[in-house]
Write an enzyme that holds these catalytic residues in place. Structure first.
Site, mmCIF file in Angstrom:
data_model
loop_
_atom_site.group_PDB
_atom_site.id
_atom_site.type_symbol
_atom_site.label_atom_id
_atom_site.label_comp_id
_atom_site.label_asym_id
_atom_site.label_seq_id
_atom_site.Cartn_x
_atom_site.Cartn_y
_atom_site.Cartn_z
ATOM 1 N N TYR A 1 -5.104 1.336 15.806
ATOM 2 C CA TYR A 1 -3.911 1.324 16.667
ATOM 3 C C TYR A 1 -4.246 1.119 18.144
ATOM 4 O O TYR A 1 -3.552 0.392 18.839
ATOM 5 C CB TYR A 1 -3.122 2.632 16.504
ATOM 6 C CG TYR A 1 -2.471 2.734 15.140
ATOM 7 C CD1 TYR A 1 -1.209 2.204 14.909
ATOM 8 C CD2 TYR A 1 -3.142 3.309 14.061
ATOM 9 C CE1 TYR A 1 -0.617 2.262 13.661
ATOM 10 C CE2 TYR A 1 -2.555 3.372 12.799
ATOM 11 C CZ TYR A 1 -1.296 2.845 12.606
ATOM 12 O OH TYR A 1 -0.716 2.896 11.358
ATOM 13 N N HIS B 1 -2.555 11.032 1.007
ATOM 14 C CA HIS B 1 -2.114 10.738 2.375
ATOM 15 C C HIS B 1 -1.471 12.026 2.910
ATOM 16 O O HIS B 1 -0.285 12.070 3.206
ATOM 17 C CB HIS B 1 -1.159 9.539 2.386
ATOM 18 C CG HIS B 1 -0.982 8.890 3.728
ATOM 19 N ND1 HIS B 1 -1.191 7.541 3.944
ATOM 20 C CD2 HIS B 1 -0.601 9.388 4.916
ATOM 21 C CE1 HIS B 1 -0.930 7.240 5.211
ATOM 22 N NE2 HIS B 1 -0.569 8.354 5.828
ATOM 23 N N GLU C 1 -3.978 -0.376 7.944
ATOM 24 C CA GLU C 1 -2.834 -0.024 8.805
ATOM 25 C C GLU C 1 -3.035 -0.607 10.188
ATOM 26 O O GLU C 1 -4.135 -0.517 10.757
ATOM 27 C CB GLU C 1 -2.697 1.495 8.983
ATOM 28 C CG GLU C 1 -2.023 2.221 7.880
ATOM 29 C CD GLU C 1 -1.906 3.716 8.163
ATOM 30 O OE1 GLU C 1 -1.758 4.104 9.337
ATOM 31 O OE2 GLU C 1 -1.974 4.475 7.183
ATOM 32 N N GLU D 1 -7.380 8.437 6.157
ATOM 33 C CA GLU D 1 -7.686 9.082 7.439
ATOM 34 C C GLU D 1 -8.083 10.552 7.296
ATOM 35 O O GLU D 1 -7.380 11.451 7.780
ATOM 36 C CB GLU D 1 -6.495 8.947 8.390
ATOM 37 C CG GLU D 1 -6.117 7.514 8.686
ATOM 38 C CD GLU D 1 -4.928 7.382 9.643
ATOM 39 O OE1 GLU D 1 -4.321 8.412 9.988
ATOM 40 O OE2 GLU D 1 -4.630 6.260 10.057
ATOM 41 N N ARG E 1 0.858 -1.189 0.000
ATOM 42 C CA ARG E 1 0.000 0.000 0.000
ATOM 43 C C ARG E 1 0.892 1.237 0.000
ATOM 44 O O ARG E 1 1.582 1.517 0.979
ATOM 45 C CB ARG E 1 -0.896 -0.025 1.238
ATOM 46 C CG ARG E 1 -1.765 1.190 1.405
ATOM 47 C CD ARG E 1 -2.747 1.020 2.571
ATOM 48 N NE ARG E 1 -3.527 2.222 2.718
ATOM 49 C CZ ARG E 1 -3.384 3.099 3.722
ATOM 50 N NH1 ARG E 1 -2.523 2.886 4.693
ATOM 51 N NH2 ARG E 1 -4.126 4.185 3.756
ATOM 52 N N ASN F 1 -8.015 1.618 9.595
ATOM 53 C CA ASN F 1 -6.732 1.734 10.305
ATOM 54 C C ASN F 1 -7.001 1.649 11.792
ATOM 55 O O ASN F 1 -7.897 2.338 12.299
ATOM 56 C CB ASN F 1 -6.046 3.071 10.003
ATOM 57 C CG ASN F 1 -5.521 3.136 8.581
ATOM 58 O OD1 ASN F 1 -5.616 2.175 7.831
ATOM 59 N ND2 ASN F 1 -4.971 4.279 8.209
HETATM 60 O O1 IFM Z 1 2.246 7.258 10.440
HETATM 61 C C1 IFM Z 1 0.855 7.312 10.524
HETATM 62 C C2 IFM Z 1 0.226 7.182 9.153
HETATM 63 O O2 IFM Z 1 0.686 8.151 8.282
HETATM 64 C C3 IFM Z 1 -1.269 7.308 9.254
HETATM 65 N N1 IFM Z 1 -1.815 6.423 10.241
HETATM 66 C C4 IFM Z 1 -1.180 6.383 11.538
HETATM 67 C C5 IFM Z 1 0.317 6.201 11.389
HETATM 68 C C6 IFM Z 1 0.990 6.170 12.779
HETATM 69 O O3 IFM Z 1 0.762 7.357 13.448
#
Ligand code: IFM
Length: 484
Positions: free
Chosen positions: A302, A126, A379, A171, A82, A300
């Site tokens: 985290y 992005h 992500e 995002e 990606r 995405n």
């Molecule tokens: O590095 C970033 C990415 O550009 C977008 N999503 C979160 C990642 C980690 O912060």
């Protein structure tokens, strides 16, 4: 560390394993090949905006190292990669003339990926908006969305059906709220009304781009958007806390999900943000464009957040309570009475809590709400304090544990009926982590920023084993270090 399963959960035979990067974070060559300036060039070159004044001028020097980086991906056995296209590299001012050298760079990259058996997944935006468009109002004005549609069309003409999956935006939450409300990202504006106008124009840009790509490549052209949907919990069942959570869900998730997938803005958003804007930037016919059907939805993920009714604390100098760099201005427009609570650990080097269950919850909620829409985790990954040993190798056991538990979470969601088609680790290599500069390393491949040298970390060998077996290896799987 969270508990890990001893057995290796297996994945569907056609599951796509990949890695992700973004143009400004890895390419460098900021002033080469006819590239125009982006808002991130301006922002990062402004004193005080990034940690240590870091910029993406050189980054991981990917622009000059494409063959080596594709060889790395091949050694990992990746099924997909990606990447994002730098808009100012292919259209220096964001409108008018295109830059053939920039277009050729991505065309060549796509060819090399395909020759290596790796499917290109291409994100069109992005975060690196051409500076000239920002000078004309950026995402706060409608014209930017219209320019984005034309840019998407040209990319569809040039890259065509060589692209496995198109992603319009990465995002948009960050572009709108970190860029125009808290100002911790480019262009560094701190104006809630501007942020909400940006939300709508990003949604419109997405819809226009989907239509342009399909107009060029046909109705079946595979198109997606990637959202960083926030998994937020209420601190208690008290109605005031539940309302705080709803308010965040609305402003963070629903202002994207509902227009894009249901053709409307969430009911409460107008009232929640009435003191900020009247939403008059939404024009008749916009929602029809925005909800053009998608092939997949990129997710995405985290970490998670926790809120209650209260007074937000911002401006403490450290990472913000919501996990982003602190600012005197909140990104949470219309949520003045919402307080973010610290999440229990463990945490990554970003200060983000590690909670794989949040990913299961998110995927299952999307399964329930949009059962016909395939999902892809575009992500997931973690920054840790990597310390190379005497041989320059990084034994990143914490990252392996993080990846293990999150990949396993994806498997759990699939077993519970979520239609997840792929997983992309963030990131292929260490890179420019926006306002945190080079201080945070997310890569499964270490980059020595002084020399550009790439060294696969232990997590890279672990990930290659995952891809090879299509099942989650134990965290302590004895796999040979990856060499290229
Ligand atoms: O590095 C970033 C990415 O550009 C977008 N999503 C979160 C990642 C980690 O912060």
């Amino acid at each position: 560390m969270p508990a890990t399963r001893p057995d290796g959960r297996a994945f569907p035979a056609d599951f796509l394993w990949g890695s992700a990067t973004a143009a400004y974070q890895i390419e460098g060559a900021a002033d080469e090949g006819g590239r125009g300036p982006s808002i991130w060039d301006t922002f990062s070159r402004t004193p005080g905006k990034t940690l240590d004044g870091d910029t993406g001028d050189v980054a991981a020097d990917h622009y000059h190292r494409v063959p080596e980086d594709v060889a790395l991906m091949q050694a990992l056995g990746l099924g997909a990669y990606r990447l994002s296209v730098s808009w100012p590299r292919v259209q220096p001012t964001g409108q008018g003339a295109f830059n053939d050298e920039g277009l050729a760079f991505y065309s060549d990259l796509v060819d090399r990926l395909i020759a290596a058996g790796i499917k290109p997944v291409v994100t069109l935006y992005h975060w690196d908006l051409p500076q000239a468009l920002e000078d004309a109002g950026g995402w706060t004005v409608r014209a930017t969305a219209e320019h984005f549609g034309r840019y998407a069309r040209r990319l569809a003409e040039v890259l065509g059906d060589r692209v496995h999956l198109w992603t319009t935006l990465n995002e948009p939450w960050c572009s709108a709220y970190l860029g125009y409300a808290s100002g911790v990202h480019a262009p560094g504006v701190t104006d809630g009304a501007a942020a909400l106008a940006a939300v709508h124009h990003l949604n419109l840009a997405h819809g226009l781009a989907v239509r342009e790509i399909r107009d060029v490549l046909g109705a079946d052209a595979p198109v997606s958007i990637t959202l960083n949907l926030h998994v937020t919990r209420a601190a208690t069942d008290d109605p005031a806390d539940l309302d705080a959570k709803d308010r965040i869900d609305t402003i963070a998730n629903e202002v994207f999900l509902q227009p894009i997938l249901e053709g409307r803005y969430p009911e409460r958003v107008a009232a929640d943000t009435a003191s900020v804007t009247d939403w008059s930037f939404v024009q008749s016919g916009d929602l029809e464009i925005i909800r053009t059907p998608l092939t997949q939805l990129g997710v995405n993920y985290y970490s998670t957040g926790r809120v209650r009714a209260g007074t937000p604390a911002v401006g403490d100098g450290g990472p913000g309570p919501d996990g982003h760099r602190s600012s005197a201005h909140s990104p949470w427009v219309g949520a003045d009475r919402v307080e973010w609570l610290p999440q229990p650990g463990p945490h990554t080097a970003m200060g983000w809590n590690i909670e794989p269950k949040g990913l299961v919850d998110l995927l299952l909620e999307l399964r329930d709400r949009y059962p016909a829409l395939p999902l892809v985790v575009t992500e997931n990954g973690a920054a840790f304090e990597d310390v190379p040993d005497a041989d320059g190798r990084v034994h990143d056991v914490e990252r392996i544990a993080y990846l293990h538990d999150h990949v396993d979470a994806v498997g759990e969601a699939i077993e519970a009926g979520a239609d997840v088609r792929g997983y992309f680790v963030w990131s292929l290599m260490d890179n420019f982590e926006w306002a945190y500069g080079y201080s945070r390393r997310f890569g499964i491949v270490r980059v020595d920023y002084a020399t550009g040298e790439r060294t696969p970390k232990d997590s890279a060998a672990w990930y290659a084993e995952l891809v090879r077996t299509n099942a989650v290896p134990p965290v302590d799987a004895v796999v040979p270090a990856l060499t290229v």
